[in-house]
Write a protein that holds these residues in place. Structure first.
Motif, PDB file in Angstrom:
ATOM      1  N   UNK A  52       9.405  14.924  -2.537  1.00  0.00           N
ATOM      2  CA  UNK A  52       9.307  13.543  -2.058  1.00  0.00           C
ATOM      3  C   UNK A  52       9.993  12.581  -3.028  1.00  0.00           C
ATOM      4  N   UNK A  53      11.037  11.904  -2.543  1.00  0.00           N
ATOM      5  CA  UNK A  53      11.676  10.817  -3.287  1.00  0.00           C
ATOM      6  C   UNK A  53      11.063   9.528  -2.748  1.00  0.00           C
ATOM      7  N   UNK A  54      10.166   8.940  -3.521  1.00  0.00           N
ATOM      8  CA  UNK A  54       9.453   7.738  -3.073  1.00  0.00           C
ATOM      9  C   UNK A  54      10.298   6.505  -3.370  1.00  0.00           C
ATOM     10  N   UNK A  55      10.428   5.654  -2.389  1.00  0.00           N
ATOM     11  CA  UNK A  55      11.325   4.509  -2.529  1.00  0.00           C
ATOM     12  C   UNK A  55      10.561   3.188  -2.703  1.00  0.00           C
ATOM     13  N   UNK A  56      11.074   2.377  -3.627  1.00  0.00           N
ATOM     14  CA  UNK A  56      10.569   1.010  -3.767  1.00  0.00           C
ATOM     15  C   UNK A  56      11.468   0.116  -2.927  1.00  0.00           C
ATOM     16  N   UNK A  57      10.889  -0.437  -1.877  1.00  0.00           N
ATOM     17  CA  UNK A  57      11.676  -1.155  -0.858  1.00  0.00           C
ATOM     18  C   UNK A  57      10.880  -2.355  -0.362  1.00  0.00           C
ATOM     19  N   UNK A  62      16.564  -4.390   9.517  1.00  0.00           N
ATOM     20  CA  UNK A  62      16.026  -4.254  10.876  1.00  0.00           C
ATOM     21  C   UNK A  62      14.574  -4.705  11.000  1.00  0.00           C
ATOM     22  N   UNK A  63      13.787  -4.521   9.913  1.00  0.00           N
ATOM     23  CA  UNK A  63      12.349  -4.832   9.988  1.00  0.00           C
ATOM     24  C   UNK A  63      11.968  -6.136   9.291  1.00  0.00           C
ATOM     25  N   UNK A  64      12.891  -6.716   8.510  1.00  0.00           N
ATOM     26  CA  UNK A  64      12.535  -7.893   7.729  1.00  0.00           C
ATOM     27  C   UNK A  64      11.680  -7.494   6.535  1.00  0.00           C
ATOM     28  N   UNK A  65      10.818  -8.404   6.083  1.00  0.00           N
ATOM     29  CA  UNK A  65      10.001  -8.131   4.901  1.00  0.00           C
ATOM     30  C   UNK A  65       8.955  -7.066   5.205  1.00  0.00           C
ATOM     31  N   UNK A  66       8.881  -6.076   4.320  1.00  0.00           N
ATOM     32  CA  UNK A  66       7.909  -4.990   4.440  1.00  0.00           C
ATOM     33  C   UNK A  66       6.778  -5.211   3.441  1.00  0.00           C
ATOM     34  N   UNK A  67       7.164  -5.566   2.209  1.00  0.00           N
ATOM     35  CA  UNK A  67       6.167  -5.804   1.156  1.00  0.00           C
ATOM     36  C   UNK A  67       6.793  -6.775   0.150  1.00  0.00           C
ATOM     37  N   UNK A  68       6.815  -8.047   0.526  1.00  0.00           N
ATOM     38  CA  UNK A  68       7.579  -9.049  -0.217  1.00  0.00           C
ATOM     39  C   UNK A  68       7.108  -9.233  -1.655  1.00  0.00           C
ATOM     40  N   UNK A  69       5.812  -9.157  -1.884  1.00  0.00           N
ATOM     41  CA  UNK A  69       5.248  -9.460  -3.196  1.00  0.00           C
ATOM     42  C   UNK A  69       5.005  -8.217  -4.049  1.00  0.00           C
ATOM     43  N   UNK A  70       5.501  -7.069  -3.616  1.00  0.00           N
ATOM     44  CA  UNK A  70       5.228  -5.822  -4.338  1.00  0.00           C
ATOM     45  C   UNK A  70       5.702  -5.910  -5.787  1.00  0.00           C
ATOM     46  N   UNK A 244       4.761  -0.152   3.360  1.00  0.00           N
ATOM     47  CA  UNK A 244       4.127  -1.064   4.324  1.00  0.00           C
ATOM     48  C   UNK A 244       2.610  -1.111   4.155  1.00  0.00           C
ATOM     49  N   UNK A 245       2.067  -0.274   3.280  1.00  0.00           N
ATOM     50  CA  UNK A 245       0.623  -0.240   3.049  1.00  0.00           C
ATOM     51  C   UNK A 245       0.263  -1.062   1.813  1.00  0.00           C
ATOM     52  N   UNK A 246      -1.004  -1.359   1.657  1.00  0.00           N
ATOM     53  CA  UNK A 246      -1.456  -2.157   0.512  1.00  0.00           C
ATOM     54  C   UNK A 246      -1.325  -1.401  -0.799  1.00  0.00           C
ATOM     55  N   UNK A 247      -1.447  -0.076  -0.746  1.00  0.00           N
ATOM     56  CA  UNK A 247      -1.381   0.747  -1.960  1.00  0.00           C
ATOM     57  C   UNK A 247      -0.402   1.901  -1.722  1.00  0.00           C
ATOM     58  N   UNK A 251      -0.955   5.950  -0.552  1.00  0.00           N
ATOM     59  CA  UNK A 251      -0.357   6.470   0.682  1.00  0.00           C
ATOM     60  C   UNK A 251       0.445   7.726   0.396  1.00  0.00           C
ATOM     61  N   UNK A 252       1.187   7.716  -0.714  1.00  0.00           N
ATOM     62  CA  UNK A 252       1.934   8.902  -1.118  1.00  0.00           C
ATOM     63  C   UNK A 252       0.978  10.058  -1.431  1.00  0.00           C
ATOM     64  N   UNK A 253      -0.091   9.769  -2.164  1.00  0.00           N
ATOM     65  CA  UNK A 253      -1.054  10.814  -2.529  1.00  0.00           C
ATOM     66  C   UNK A 253      -1.647  11.459  -1.274  1.00  0.00           C
ATOM     67  N   UNK A 254      -2.011  10.633  -0.303  1.00  0.00           N
ATOM     68  CA  UNK A 254      -2.582  11.161   0.953  1.00  0.00           C
ATOM     69  C   UNK A 254      -1.537  12.002   1.699  1.00  0.00           C
ATOM     70  N   UNK A 255      -0.286  11.558   1.655  1.00  0.00           N
ATOM     71  CA  UNK A 255       0.800  12.279   2.330  1.00  0.00           C
ATOM     72  C   UNK A 255       0.973  13.659   1.696  1.00  0.00           C
ATOM     73  N   UNK A 256       0.987  13.709   0.362  1.00  0.00           N
ATOM     74  CA  UNK A 256       1.153  14.989  -0.342  1.00  0.00           C
ATOM     75  C   UNK A 256      -0.054  15.904  -0.094  1.00  0.00           C
TER      76      UNK A 256
END
Length: 260
Positions: A52-57, A62-70, A244-247, A251-256
């Protein structure tokens, strides 16, 4: 239909021209030549059970702001602790809300390989990437000629940067060269931004046997990763699904956990 990639490349060309005028090139080269620790993205993928290559985005065209204040350091730390194989950090500002400072900040708190995710259209950006602390750079076949792609990839290797070549269809496979470390299939059409994960399943059979293949964009289900791994993919670039999630780290941990 509006071609978003052409618009982005035109904007990037004007931006790079401005940056080259405003940058102290000698200082940039000195910074790029400073001894550094090499983190191999390719080796990390080949030795990982998840890839998994996790991206900071922060946003997308196409979607506009996903997590503006991250907060990049908070997210990156959480990604590393959750088990990411590597990181991708977007540095394009107009379309993705990223900055060079995001990559610098990520490097300060992370020991994983970092891909600088941007639209490379000039060798100047390769020197920038090394100076910022990136380990790998993205070359998009649809944004370059074959000659440019080969030259940029060779220059990247001279700077001790690995190269991720991104293709979208079979016609771009001839961009592959001995200077490419990772071959990525983008499931998103960069002209229309339509996403179709079956693109990876279609192209894997056509890829060179020696390539290290990864699948990019539109991956949101662990079962999809399992199926892609089963047919030979070594890495999976996932950003929006986590960001797109708060944490994002949780989310990555749950995915793995679901993968395992």
């Amino acid at each position: 239909m509006k071609d978003i990639l052409q618009e982005i490349v035109a904007t990037k060309r004007a931006e790079v021209d401005r940056r080259k005028r405003e940058t102290d090139l000698q200082a940039l080269y000195r910074q790029a030549e400073t001894p550094h620790t090499v983190h191999s993205l390719r080796e990390a993928l080949l030795s990982s059970s998840t890839g998994i290559i996790s991206e900071f985005k922060r946003r997308s065209p196409s979607k506009g702001w996903i997590n503006r204040e991250a907060d990049v350091q908070r997210v990156v730390r959480a990604y590393q602790q959750a088990g990411a194989t590597a990181l991708s950090v977007l540095t394009d500002t107009p379309y993705f809300g990223g900055t060079d400072d995001d990559l610098r900040a990520a490097r300060q708190v992370c020991t994983l390989p970092i891909l600088r995710k941007d639209f490379t259209i000039d060798e100047f950006q390769l020197v920038e990437s090394r100076a910022l602390g990136a380990d790998a750079v993205l070359l998009i076949a649809a944004a370059l000629t074959r000659e440019q792609c080969r030259r940029f990839a060779e220059t990247a290797h001279q700077l001790e940067l690995e190269v991720l070549l991104e293709i979208h269809d079979q016609s771009e496979l001839d961009y592959y060269s001995e200077y490419v470390d990772i071959l990525g299939v983008n499931n998103r059409n960069l002209g229309s931004f339509h996403t179709d994960v079956t693109n990876s399943f279609r192209l894997i059979e056509q890829m060179p046997q020696e390539a290290t293949p990864i699948s990019e964009s539109g991956i949101s289900n662990p079962d999809t990763v399992k199926k892609l791994r089963a047919i030979g993919f070594k890495g999976f670039l996932i950003g929006e699904n986590f960001m797109k999630t708060e944490a994002p780290g949780d989310s990555l941990k749950n995915f793995i956990n679901a993968l395992n």
